[in-house]
Scaffold this active site. Structure first.
Site, PDB file in Angstrom:
ATOM      1  CG  ASN B 241      -2.176  -0.725   0.998  1.00 56.33           C
ATOM      2  OD1 ASN B 241      -2.659  -0.741  -0.112  1.00 56.33           O
ATOM      3  ND2 ASN B 241      -2.700  -1.356   2.010  1.00 56.33           N
ATOM      4  CB  CYS B 242       1.370   4.102  -2.003  1.00 50.15           C
ATOM      5  SG  CYS B 242       2.781   3.147  -2.562  1.00 50.15           S
ATOM      6  CB  VAL B 243      -3.252   4.033   1.701  1.00 52.05           C
ATOM      7  CG1 VAL B 243      -3.681   3.278   0.468  1.00 52.05           C
ATOM      8  CG2 VAL B 243      -2.905   3.053   2.810  1.00 52.05           C
TER       9      VAL B 243
END
Lengths: 146, 428
Positions: B241-243
């Protein structure tokens, strides 16, 4: 529009990549308002109108995929689509003074926002036959109105 | 299934000629570790550093955190489908370097990575200020796609974690934890009189850079499925994830998922814990409907009385959470929701983007918009200017003296929706 599926977006990266696109020269709130207009004309939402994992004031782009069901001349209003888009409008309207604009944003940051918005839509666009007409390159942003 | 976690306690890191553990000190052969990570054409430069609890060190932008683990016995290997074959895991014996962590840093999607402070007020909000961190600094080759960069960073973190633990095989454990789950036939008959409960484990899956992997499979492409909780401990679930940093369920928090650990602890006392149903959080409404209905169908098939549902992320995923909630409740299954809040800096805004009357049992991991001032650190690993573009920060977040003013959203794990956080509440 005579097409059955449509992307409403203010993301310039998607403007040139998606064949069936209503490009909005405005902020995410304007995208939601235009989408609500379509819902009132009988279109249904295919993607959820809220962005994932960023608040309205934290991103400048919004893209929403809609479909016009069969049922000429005018299909019935889809109440679930209306509820979702109205709820999203409520969230965005509450922060409308702070909604992020891409104007004056550093290029690298703007590109990140555009790419993420496009990435979030890519799977949905692909599933509904709207992706890709050409590959996604941030160079398109630099071309501006292309 | 029976899994033993052989935990070797780590309370310090040092560079040395061999990678090994002695008296709580994990010595790392830097050159050997770098050689394990070498050869990835997507990466222009890889470097390694160390950050210890209490040091005046800031790490940003952080991509993921991984706990070093390696299989001692049992079918399969750690992080199946990623660094090991796809054989099922969750049985046998696994070595854990408890107290150590691999932290990956790189500018993938700059506004959606996080901050770890090893001391000061920021350290109070991230669990990774308390781990001995081997920090992998990853720079991409110019011009590669972001998802290729993300893959390279993800694989580097997993490889480093597996390498560190593999090198320490043979070290006697300080503690052995045993987790045992019977087959469903026996589980159903066990603990008569106690309610049957399952854990509905929602995984972020909105796009190529908002993804989670189950046995190497992109979770957005699965239908909800049953998972034995011990599989998670062997790295069956990996974050890609790139959140937002505060409620990104990074790989370390999956490996140590406190929901699973606490449900094991209460199993047989307060309820009969049958296992996990993993589901996704996709973008299309059709997927949201399909997967919420399918998850609840699995829960009904198991005959559970209750579901604990944890979310990952916020906004769009709130719709998945709420669909899961009301569909379960209307099927006669009681739910408890675990989420966090985005209630504005003053705490006055609506916390969740969606809601339903059935969602009347909800646990919050805190308000991600709370503002915090992070004083300057003596050393920064990574790029401090990223504070100005990180989600939760703004242009001007980074002051000339190195002070950073941000919302908790920017701090890794600050409002973890698995409850893997330092925030909490006690009944008094």
């Amino acid at each position: 529009m005579s097409c059955r599926r449509l992307l409403v977006t203010n993301n310039p990266l998607l403007r040139n990549a998606v064949p069936s696109c209503d490009f909005i020269d405005g902020n995410p709130l304007a995208v939601l308002l235009r989408s609500r207009d379509y819902v009132h004309l009988g279109w249904i939402l295919l993607s959820h109108p809220l962005y994932g994992n960023l608040r309205p004031h934290q991103h400048p782009y919004r893209s929403i995929l809609l479909e016009r069901p069969d049922g000429e001349p005018r299909p019935a209003l889809d109440l679930q689509s209306l509820e979702y888009v109205e709820n999203a409008l409520g969230v965005y309207s509450a922060e409308k003074e702070r909604i992020l604009s891409d104007k004056g944003m550093p290029e690298g940051v703007r590109d990140d926002f555009a790419v993420i918005d496009a990435e979030l839509m890519k799977e949905s666009l692909s599933r509904y036959g709207l992706w890709p007409r050409e590959s996604l390159k941030t160079d398109l942003l630099k071309g501006g109105e292309g | 299934m029976r899994l033993e976690l052989h935990k070797v306690k780590i309370n310090k890191l040092a560079w040395g000629d061999t990678t090994s553990v002695r008296a709580g000190v994990l010595t790392v052969n830097k050159e050997e570790l770098l050689s394990v990570l070498a050869g990835d054409e997507r990466l222009a430069k890889v470097d390694v550093d160390i950050a210890l609890p209490g040091e005046s060190v800031r790490i940003l932008p952080v991509k993921d955190v991984v706990e070093p683990r390696f299989k001692m016995e049992g079918p399969g290997g750690v992080f199946p489908g990623m660094v090991s074959d796809v054989e099922s895991v969750g049985e046998g014996k696994t070595l854990v370097l408890s107290g150590a962590a691999v932290v990956t840093t790189g500018k993938i999607v700059r506004f959606q990575e996080g901050i770890i402070d090893m001391t000061g007020p920021g350290a109070d909000y991230t669990p990774y200020s308390g781990t001995c961190n081997v920090v992998i600094i990853l720079e991409n080759v110019e011009g590669i796609d972001k998802h290729d960069y993300e893959t390279a960073c993800r694989m580097a973190g997993l490889k480093a974690a597996a390498y560190l633990a593999e090198k320490c095989l043979g070290t006697p454990a300080d503690e052995v934890e045993t987790y045992e789950t019977p087959c469903l036939k026996d589980a159903m008959a066990a603990h008569p009189g106690l309610p049957k409960v399952a854990y509905l484990y929602m995984l972020q899956s909105q796009g190529l850079l908002h993804d989670t992997y189950l046995y190497g499979v992109d979770v957005k492409k699965i239908l909800p499925t049953f998972l034995n909780p011990t599989e998670v401990m062997d790295g069956a679930i990996v974050s890609g994830n790139c959140v937002s940093a505060c409620d990104k369920n990074n790989t370390y928090s999956h490996q140590n998922n406190p929901v699973i650990h606490h449900m094991f602890r209460r199993h047989g006392k307060d309820f009969n814990f049958l296992g996990c149903i993993v589901t996704n959080e996709n973008v299309t409404l059709a997927d949201k409907k399909r997967c919420s209905s399918y998850s609840i169908k699995l829960a009904k098939t198991l005959g559970v009385d209750g579901l604990l549902i944890s979310e990952e992320g916020f906004g769009n995923p709130d719709a998945d959470l709420i669909m899961n909630c009301w569909k379960a409740e209307r099927s006669g299954i009681k739910t408890t929701l675990l989420t966090d809040e985005y209630a504005g800096q003053d705490g006055a805004s609506q916390s969740l983007a969606d809601s339903c009357p059935e969602g009347d049992a909800c646990v919050t991991a805190g308000n991600a918009n709370e503002v915090i001032v992070l004083p300057p650190m003596k050393k920064v690993i990574g790029v401090p200017e990223e504070a100005n573009v990180i989600a939760g920060g703004w242009q001007g977040s980074l002051a000339a003296d190195g002070t950073i003013t941000v919302e908790l959203q920017a701090i890794l794990g600050a409002t973890s929706e698995l409850g893997f956080t330092k925030l909490g509440a006690y009944t008094i």
